[in-house]
Design a protein around this motif. Structure first.
Motif, PDB file in Angstrom:
ATOM      1  N   VAL A 147      43.759  37.595  36.335  1.00 25.84           N
ATOM      2  CA  VAL A 147      43.864  38.703  37.283  1.00 25.84           C
ATOM      3  C   VAL A 147      44.233  39.993  36.550  1.00 25.84           C
ATOM      4  N   THR A 148      45.147  39.900  35.602  1.00 27.46           N
ATOM      5  CA  THR A 148      45.542  41.071  34.826  1.00 27.46           C
ATOM      6  C   THR A 148      44.365  41.640  34.043  1.00 27.46           C
ATOM      7  N   VAL A 149      43.615  40.776  33.392  1.00 33.33           N
ATOM      8  CA  VAL A 149      42.440  41.221  32.634  1.00 33.33           C
ATOM      9  C   VAL A 149      41.416  41.852  33.574  1.00 33.33           C
ATOM     10  N   GLY A 150      41.180  41.233  34.715  1.00 34.09           N
ATOM     11  CA  GLY A 150      40.210  41.767  35.670  1.00 34.09           C
ATOM     12  C   GLY A 150      40.601  43.141  36.191  1.00 34.09           C
ATOM     13  N   ILE A 151      41.859  43.302  36.526  1.00 34.99           N
ATOM     14  CA  ILE A 151      42.332  44.600  37.020  1.00 34.99           C
ATOM     15  C   ILE A 151      42.204  45.666  35.938  1.00 34.99           C
ATOM     16  N   CYS A 152      42.541  45.320  34.714  1.00 36.64           N
ATOM     17  CA  CYS A 152      42.422  46.283  33.616  1.00 36.64           C
ATOM     18  C   CYS A 152      40.972  46.670  33.370  1.00 36.64           C
ATOM     19  N   LEU A 153      40.057  45.710  33.444  1.00 38.50           N
ATOM     20  CA  LEU A 153      38.644  46.028  33.237  1.00 38.50           C
ATOM     21  C   LEU A 153      38.100  46.927  34.344  1.00 38.50           C
ATOM     22  N   ILE A 154      38.474  46.634  35.578  1.00 36.53           N
ATOM     23  CA  ILE A 154      38.031  47.472  36.701  1.00 36.53           C
ATOM     24  C   ILE A 154      38.601  48.886  36.553  1.00 36.53           C
ATOM     25  N   THR A 155      39.866  48.979  36.176  1.00 40.56           N
ATOM     26  CA  THR A 155      40.494  50.283  35.980  1.00 40.56           C
ATOM     27  C   THR A 155      39.817  51.049  34.852  1.00 40.56           C
ATOM     28  N   ALA A 156      39.482  50.362  33.760  1.00 41.48           N
ATOM     29  CA  ALA A 156      38.812  51.016  32.633  1.00 41.48           C
ATOM     30  C   ALA A 156      37.455  51.573  33.052  1.00 41.48           C
ATOM     31  N   VAL A 157      36.712  50.819  33.847  1.00 35.78           N
ATOM     32  CA  VAL A 157      35.405  51.298  34.310  1.00 35.78           C
ATOM     33  C   VAL A 157      35.565  52.523  35.204  1.00 35.78           C
ATOM     34  N   ILE A 158      36.534  52.473  36.114  1.00 33.73           N
ATOM     35  CA  ILE A 158      36.770  53.616  37.007  1.00 33.73           C
ATOM     36  C   ILE A 158      37.171  54.854  36.197  1.00 33.73           C
ATOM     37  N   LEU A 159      38.041  54.677  35.214  1.00 33.56           N
ATOM     38  CA  LEU A 159      38.460  55.800  34.387  1.00 33.56           C
ATOM     39  C   LEU A 159      37.297  56.345  33.567  1.00 33.56           C
TER      40      LEU A 159
END
Length: 47
Positions: free
Chosen positions: A11-23
């Motif tokens: 879940v942590t990795v997934g949230i970070c990846l989604i955040t990176a794409v949004i940024l």
């Protein structure tokens, strides 16, 4: 590693990846890179 620990790291990795794409889409390239690095560091704990 317990199943709950593995799920929490996923879940942590997934949230970070989604955040990176949004940024990255928003134009914050540096912050996206840092967030991607955090995702990679968290992914190390999955092995």
């Amino acid at each position: 590693m317990s199943q709950l620990a593995r799920i929490s790291w996923l879940v942590t990795v997934g949230i970070c990846l989604i955040t990176a794409v949004i940024l990255l889409i928003s134009g914050y390239d540096g912050y996206a890179g840092v967030t991607l690095a955090v995702a990679i560091a968290a992914g190390i704990n999955l092995t």
